[in-house]
Design a protein around this motif. Structure first.
Motif, mmCIF file in Angstrom:
data_model
loop_
_atom_site.group_PDB
_atom_site.id
_atom_site.type_symbol
_atom_site.label_atom_id
_atom_site.label_comp_id
_atom_site.label_asym_id
_atom_site.label_seq_id
_atom_site.Cartn_x
_atom_site.Cartn_y
_atom_site.Cartn_z
ATOM 1 N N GLU A 138 92.441 29.958 68.339
ATOM 2 C CA GLU A 138 91.840 29.964 69.666
ATOM 3 C C GLU A 138 90.336 30.087 69.549
ATOM 4 O O GLU A 138 89.809 30.472 68.504
ATOM 5 N N ARG A 180 88.921 30.369 77.297
ATOM 6 C CA ARG A 180 89.592 30.533 76.011
ATOM 7 C C ARG A 180 90.488 29.318 75.806
ATOM 8 O O ARG A 180 91.364 29.037 76.610
ATOM 9 N N GLN A 181 90.220 28.593 74.719
ATOM 10 C CA GLN A 181 91.041 27.438 74.373
ATOM 11 C C GLN A 181 92.040 27.845 73.309
ATOM 12 O O GLN A 181 91.667 28.466 72.312
ATOM 13 N N VAL A 182 93.281 27.475 73.518
ATOM 14 C CA VAL A 182 94.319 27.706 72.518
ATOM 15 C C VAL A 182 94.653 26.337 71.924
ATOM 16 O O VAL A 182 95.002 25.397 72.647
#
Length: 137
Positions: free
Chosen positions: A131, A123-125
């Motif tokens: 996200e 998971r990229q924020v």
């Protein structure tokens, strides 16, 4: 010899290199996958890795396959799970062989196979607060 772990603690490159030490080895090649501050033109603030319960077994299988290469003396690979900041190490892969070409090739195969088969999702924020999940089935 093959060592493979999925950990929720920081990864140690020196420990991986020590694990593959062999008096026959003329080459030790290591790779570190490091959390960067951007992806596809967007600012990234952190990553979170979540692993399936089978992740460690899959990583051990990948490591064993690379270690079965007669040119490879030893393999050590770890993937981190949990929340990682920019600059943290998410993946360490280290291989020892007699010669550099074989070590580079084996380490590249190790990283490529781990990334292709490992059931760990990212998971990229982003800096704008949005996200995105990556590598999810």
């Amino acid at each position: 010899m093959a060592i493979a772990e999925v950990l929720d603690t920081p990864l140690d490159l020196a420990a991986h290199e020590k694990a593959v030490a062999d008096p026959r080895a003329g080459a030790v090649v290591s790779f570190q996958g490091v959390v960067r501050d951007h992806d596809d033109g967007r600012g990234v603030t952190l990553l979170e890795y979540e692993g399936h319960p089978s992740a460690a077994a899959v990583l051990r299988e990948v490591a064993a396959e690379i270690a079965a290469d007669p040119d490879v003396y030893a393999v050590a690979v770890s993937h981190r799970i949990g929340t990682l900041a920019i600059g943290d190490v998410a993946l360490v892969a280290t291989v020892s062989t007699a010669h550099r070409a074989a070590a580079f090739a084996a380490c590249a195969r190790l990283v490529d196979e781990a990334k292709a088969r490992l059931p760990i999702w990212k998971r990229q924020v982003f800096a704008d607060g949005t996200e995105e999940w990556v590598n999810c089935p």
